[in-house]
Design a protein around this motif. Structure first.
Motif, PDB file in Angstrom:
ATOM      1  N   THR A   2      -6.644  15.200  -4.072  1.00 17.95           N
ATOM      2  CA  THR A   2      -5.276  15.170  -3.985  1.00 17.95           C
ATOM      3  C   THR A   2      -4.935  13.829  -3.015  1.00 17.95           C
ATOM      4  O   THR A   2      -5.962  13.667  -2.190  1.00 17.95           O
ATOM      5  CB  THR A   2      -4.919  16.301  -2.911  1.00 17.95           C
ATOM      6  N   ASP A   3      -3.988  13.115  -3.343  1.00 20.59           N
ATOM      7  CA  ASP A   3      -3.751  11.917  -2.385  1.00 20.59           C
ATOM      8  C   ASP A   3      -2.904  12.237  -1.255  1.00 20.59           C
ATOM      9  O   ASP A   3      -1.395  12.506  -1.627  1.00 20.59           O
ATOM     10  CB  ASP A   3      -3.038  11.029  -3.368  1.00 20.59           C
ATOM     11  N   TRP A   4      -3.445  12.668  -0.210  1.00 20.49           N
ATOM     12  CA  TRP A   4      -2.763  13.248   0.958  1.00 20.49           C
ATOM     13  C   TRP A   4      -1.965  12.195   1.512  1.00 20.49           C
ATOM     14  O   TRP A   4      -0.422  12.582   1.973  1.00 20.49           O
ATOM     15  CB  TRP A   4      -3.767  13.770   2.060  1.00 20.49           C
ATOM     16  N   HIS A   5      -2.054  10.915   1.320  1.00 19.95           N
ATOM     17  CA  HIS A   5      -1.215  10.007   1.912  1.00 19.95           C
ATOM     18  C   HIS A   5       0.063  10.033   0.985  1.00 19.95           C
ATOM     19  O   HIS A   5       1.278   9.872   1.550  1.00 19.95           O
ATOM     20  CB  HIS A   5      -1.652   8.556   1.818  1.00 19.95           C
ATOM     21  N   ALA A   6       0.174  10.219  -0.366  1.00 17.53           N
ATOM     22  CA  ALA A   6       1.286  10.080  -1.091  1.00 17.53           C
ATOM     23  C   ALA A   6       2.197  11.305  -0.956  1.00 17.53           C
ATOM     24  O   ALA A   6       3.204  11.264  -1.188  1.00 17.53           O
ATOM     25  CB  ALA A   6       0.652   9.925  -2.660  1.00 17.53           C
ATOM     26  N   LEU A   7       0.996  12.315  -0.545  1.00 13.67           N
ATOM     27  CA  LEU A   7       2.051  13.794  -0.681  1.00 13.67           C
ATOM     28  C   LEU A   7       2.525  13.676   0.835  1.00 13.67           C
ATOM     29  O   LEU A   7       3.930  13.930   0.891  1.00 13.67           O
ATOM     30  CB  LEU A   7       0.813  15.009  -0.751  1.00 13.67           C
ATOM     31  N   ALA A   8       2.243  13.347   1.824  1.00 10.87           N
ATOM     32  CA  ALA A   8       2.877  13.103   3.031  1.00 10.87           C
ATOM     33  C   ALA A   8       4.160  12.327   2.815  1.00 10.87           C
ATOM     34  O   ALA A   8       5.373  12.398   3.467  1.00 10.87           O
ATOM     35  CB  ALA A   8       2.053  12.691   4.143  1.00 10.87           C
ATOM     36  N   ARG A   9       4.014  10.921   2.245  1.00 11.47           N
ATOM     37  CA  ARG A   9       5.034   9.938   1.954  1.00 11.47           C
ATOM     38  C   ARG A   9       6.349  10.992   1.049  1.00 11.47           C
ATOM     39  O   ARG A   9       7.378  10.934   1.470  1.00 11.47           O
ATOM     40  CB  ARG A   9       4.592   8.762   1.462  1.00 11.47           C
ATOM     41  N   ALA A  10       5.823  11.512  -0.003  1.00  9.57           N
ATOM     42  CA  ALA A  10       6.784  12.024  -0.866  1.00  9.57           C
ATOM     43  C   ALA A  10       7.670  13.224  -0.184  1.00  9.57           C
ATOM     44  O   ALA A  10       8.779  13.461  -0.555  1.00  9.57           O
ATOM     45  CB  ALA A  10       5.845  12.605  -2.235  1.00  9.57           C
ATOM     46  N   ARG A  11       7.087  13.840   0.855  1.00 10.87           N
ATOM     47  CA  ARG A  11       7.664  14.932   1.509  1.00 10.87           C
ATOM     48  C   ARG A  11       8.333  14.363   3.171  1.00 10.87           C
ATOM     49  O   ARG A  11       8.817  15.365   3.395  1.00 10.87           O
ATOM     50  CB  ARG A  11       6.624  16.271   1.965  1.00 10.87           C
ATOM     51  N   ASP A  14       6.882  11.869   8.081  1.00 12.98           N
ATOM     52  CA  ASP A  14       6.481  11.184   9.358  1.00 12.98           C
ATOM     53  C   ASP A  14       5.048  11.329   9.935  1.00 12.98           C
ATOM     54  O   ASP A  14       4.997  11.506  11.354  1.00 12.98           O
ATOM     55  CB  ASP A  14       7.927  11.298  10.527  1.00 12.98           C
ATOM     56  N   ILE A  15       4.039  10.975   9.239  1.00 10.90           N
ATOM     57  CA  ILE A  15       2.793  11.194   9.761  1.00 10.90           C
ATOM     58  C   ILE A  15       2.101   9.847   9.484  1.00 10.90           C
ATOM     59  O   ILE A  15       2.123   9.271   8.189  1.00 10.90           O
ATOM     60  CB  ILE A  15       1.932  12.318   9.101  1.00 10.90           C
ATOM     61  N   PRO A  16       1.434   9.403  10.737  1.00  9.17           N
ATOM     62  CA  PRO A  16       1.125   7.858  10.383  1.00  9.17           C
ATOM     63  C   PRO A  16      -0.242   7.885   9.579  1.00  9.17           C
ATOM     64  O   PRO A  16      -0.825   8.829   9.535  1.00  9.17           O
ATOM     65  CB  PRO A  16       0.614   7.538  11.949  1.00  9.17           C
ATOM     66  N   ASP A  17      -0.329   6.934   8.864  1.00  8.80           N
ATOM     67  CA  ASP A  17      -1.262   6.811   7.740  1.00  8.80           C
ATOM     68  C   ASP A  17      -2.786   6.954   8.157  1.00  8.80           C
ATOM     69  O   ASP A  17      -3.512   7.795   7.858  1.00  8.80           O
ATOM     70  CB  ASP A  17      -1.472   5.452   6.808  1.00  8.80           C
ATOM     71  N   GLU A  18      -3.005   6.585   9.604  1.00  8.05           N
ATOM     72  CA  GLU A  18      -4.293   6.811  10.358  1.00  8.05           C
ATOM     73  C   GLU A  18      -4.571   8.230  10.548  1.00  8.05           C
ATOM     74  O   GLU A  18      -5.557   8.719  10.642  1.00  8.05           O
ATOM     75  CB  GLU A  18      -4.245   6.204  11.706  1.00  8.05           C
ATOM     76  N   ARG A  22      -7.552  10.712   9.019  1.00  8.90           N
ATOM     77  CA  ARG A  22      -8.285  11.356   9.905  1.00  8.90           C
ATOM     78  C   ARG A  22      -8.403  13.053   9.360  1.00  8.90           C
ATOM     79  O   ARG A  22      -9.623  13.421   9.540  1.00  8.90           O
ATOM     80  CB  ARG A  22      -7.716  11.184  11.395  1.00  8.90           C
ATOM     81  N   ILE A  23      -7.365  13.453   8.890  1.00  6.22           N
ATOM     82  CA  ILE A  23      -7.219  14.842   8.730  1.00  6.22           C
ATOM     83  C   ILE A  23      -7.451  15.240   7.134  1.00  6.22           C
ATOM     84  O   ILE A  23      -7.780  16.417   6.774  1.00  6.22           O
ATOM     85  CB  ILE A  23      -5.975  15.662   9.102  1.00  6.22           C
ATOM     86  N   ALA A  24      -7.505  14.031   6.419  1.00  6.62           N
ATOM     87  CA  ALA A  24      -7.964  14.310   4.850  1.00  6.62           C
ATOM     88  C   ALA A  24      -9.052  15.018   4.686  1.00  6.62           C
ATOM     89  O   ALA A  24      -8.926  16.014   3.662  1.00  6.62           O
ATOM     90  CB  ALA A  24      -7.472  12.933   4.150  1.00  6.62           C
ATOM     91  N   PRO A  25     -10.342  14.857   5.378  1.00  8.91           N
ATOM     92  CA  PRO A  25     -11.400  15.594   4.728  1.00  8.91           C
ATOM     93  C   PRO A  25     -11.309  17.145   5.037  1.00  8.91           C
ATOM     94  O   PRO A  25     -11.656  17.920   4.278  1.00  8.91           O
ATOM     95  CB  PRO A  25     -12.430  15.090   6.051  1.00  8.91           C
TER      96      PRO A  25
END
Length: 59
Positions: A2-11, A14-18, A22-25
């Protein structure tokens, strides 16, 4: 994977990329643990409903 960055942006979460990096694992681990359980759900089980902040705070 899963691309968590893309998912956060799509939804529009407002979660910083850093923070996402950090939480992706941990998210990958949770996804790996729970995704196989979907096959064990009966077809008549009601799906979970995702509520947005707007839906919870609307008057």
């Amino acid at each position: 994977m899963t691309d968590w960055h893309a998912l956060a942006r799509a939804r529009a979460l407002d979660i910083p990329d850093e923070a996402v990096t950090r939480i992706a694992p941990a998210l990958d681990g949770l996804h790996s643990a729970f995704h196989p359980l979907l096959d064990k759900l009966a077809i008549d089980v009601e799906p979970a409903i995702t509520l947005s902040e707007g839906a919870l705070t609307a008057k």
